[in-house]
Write a protein that holds these residues in place. Structure first.
Motif, PDB file in Angstrom:
ATOM      1  N   THR A   1      67.497  55.458  66.376  1.00  0.00           N
ATOM      2  CA  THR A   1      68.396  56.478  65.271  1.00  0.00           C
ATOM      3  C   THR A   1      69.429  56.057  64.731  1.00  0.00           C
ATOM      4  OG1 THR A   1      68.284  57.790  67.682  1.00  0.00           O
ATOM      5  CG2 THR A   1      70.453  58.195  66.091  1.00  0.00           C
TER       6      THR A   1
ATOM      7  N   ARG B   1      69.290  57.414  60.042  1.00  0.00           N
ATOM      8  CA  ARG B   1      70.919  56.536  60.360  1.00  0.00           C
ATOM      9  C   ARG B   1      70.760  55.857  57.694  1.00  0.00           C
ATOM     10  NH1 ARG B   1      72.950  58.463  64.300  1.00  0.00           N
ATOM     11  NH2 ARG B   1      74.363  56.750  64.684  1.00  0.00           N
TER      12      ARG B   1
ATOM     13  N   GLU C   1      68.984  57.138  55.403  1.00  0.00           N
ATOM     14  CA  GLU C   1      69.326  57.931  54.713  1.00  0.00           C
ATOM     15  C   GLU C   1      70.849  57.833  53.788  1.00  0.00           C
ATOM     16  OE1 GLU C   1      70.360  61.944  57.170  1.00  0.00           O
ATOM     17  OE2 GLU C   1      67.954  61.388  57.408  1.00  0.00           O
TER      18      GLU C   1
ATOM     19  N   GLU D   1      67.614  63.580  58.295  1.00  0.00           N
ATOM     20  CA  GLU D   1      68.746  64.704  59.630  1.00  0.00           C
ATOM     21  C   GLU D   1      70.101  64.527  60.225  1.00  0.00           C
ATOM     22  OE1 GLU D   1      66.577  62.929  63.899  1.00  0.00           O
ATOM     23  OE2 GLU D   1      65.458  62.050  62.337  1.00  0.00           O
ATOM     24  N   HIS D   2      70.417  63.013  59.373  1.00  0.00           N
ATOM     25  CA  HIS D   2      71.765  63.010  59.862  1.00  0.00           C
ATOM     26  C   HIS D   2      72.564  63.134  58.887  1.00  0.00           C
ATOM     27  CE1 HIS D   2      69.408  60.686  63.015  1.00  0.00           C
ATOM     28  NE2 HIS D   2      68.842  60.117  61.545  1.00  0.00           N
TER      29      HIS D   2
END
Length: 312
Positions: A123, A127, A130, A149-150
């Motif tokens: 995760t 992050r 991105e 997603e983040h």
């Protein structure tokens, strides 16, 4: 890159504005290219640290050519839009001398002390990727829209617009991280891998030539022909006899005297007199492509004689 060496100093023992100014000026006078600061708000493992972005702005004001960098910011501590704004401002105030180093964050104890969730490595790394895409776009002066997603960004630009994008620096040790660095960063720091429990691996295998060679290959494969700079943070050990000095390092690191031969061949270990260390750096540039080394500020004076051997 063109094979030109660069040298940085990690200002990890700086505790005051006066020490910061003295270290920055001295590094510039001795021929170092970059002063970098760590990003920690707890005392372990490097001692108390000044906030890097503010401190680097101060260092910029007392130097003229020295580049200023972060080694490295933890991505989870700042939103990429706000970081892009700070990076653009610091680059502007320093006359284009800022280098933005960023990583996924690794210290579980630090996250816990601040009450921040220490998410699974996958995760945190997702992050970071991105964030790098957003930072690259904003600092390239582009109007940026991003939906991941983040993070979500809707039609933002950054002011002041950098005359040229500050170099992005990523430290990486695992295959996924090295791939992300190869795709998005201008400078890649090759590191031992971060462990899931929130520490950095001390395994001897992480420092052996085959492992480092494999990590460099992963970076180059991901870079896909893009020109990148390879970097490493090192702590050279000086001594008249390289072999004897290597044995001392092997014992000091807990690897035992039998590992002295391994130390002599480790890409991250430099032992012997300045001339021998310069020869090692030339050989490792030829073998792996490393051209940018950082040393701790405790070695500022001792390492300085190596610099003109490789840049003069």
């Amino acid at each position: 890159m063109d094979g030109t060496f660069r040298f940085g100093v990690v200002g990890e023992s700086i505790r005051s504005g006066a020490e910061l100014a003295d270290t920055a000026r001295r590094a510039e006078d001795l021929g170092y290219d970059v002063l970098v600061l760590r990003d920690h708000f707890v005392a372990e493992p490097f001692g108390d640290q000044l906030a890097p972005m503010v401190a680097l702005a101060s260092a910029a004001s007392v130097t003229g050519t020295l580049h200023l960098g972060t080694m490295v910011l933890a991505n989870d501590y700042r939103h990429p839009v706000m970081l892009a704004k700070e990076a653009a401002t610091l680059d502007h105030l320093s006359g284009g001398r800022f280098e933005l180093g960023i990583g996924a964050g690794w210290s579980r104890e630090e996250y816990a002390a601040a009450g921040m969730p220490f998410d699974a490595a996958g995760t945190r790394v997702g992050r970071l990727e991105e964030s790098l895409r957003i930072l690259r776009s904003l600092l390239d002066g582009e109007k940026t829209t991003f939906a991941g997603e983040h993070y979500r960004v809707d039609g933002l630009t950054v002011f002041p617009t950098p005359a040229r994008r500050p170099p992005l620096v990523v430290g990486a040790g695992s295959r996924r991280m090295l791939g992300i660095a190869g795709r998005h960063a201008d400078t890649i720091g090759i590191l031992p891998r971060a462990l899931p429990e929130g520490t950095i691996s001390d395994e001897i295998t992480e420092r052996l030539p085959d492992t480092i060679g494999r990590k460099v290959d992963w970076v180059r494969e991901a870079a896909d022909g893009r020109d990148v700079e390879l970097s490493m943070m090192v702590t050279p050990v000086f001594g008249a006899d390289p072999r004897r000095t290597a044995a001392k390092v092997a014992v000091m690191r807990g690897w035992g005297t039998a590992a002295a031969e391994l130390v002599l061949d480790m890409p991250s270990q430099f032992v012997g007199p300045p001339e021998h260390i310069a020869e090692q750096m030339l050989a490792r540039r030829d073998r792996y492509g490393f051209t940018y080394y950082q040393v701790p500020d405790a070695m500022l004076e001792n390492f300085a004689p190596v610099i003109p051997l490789l840049t003069g």
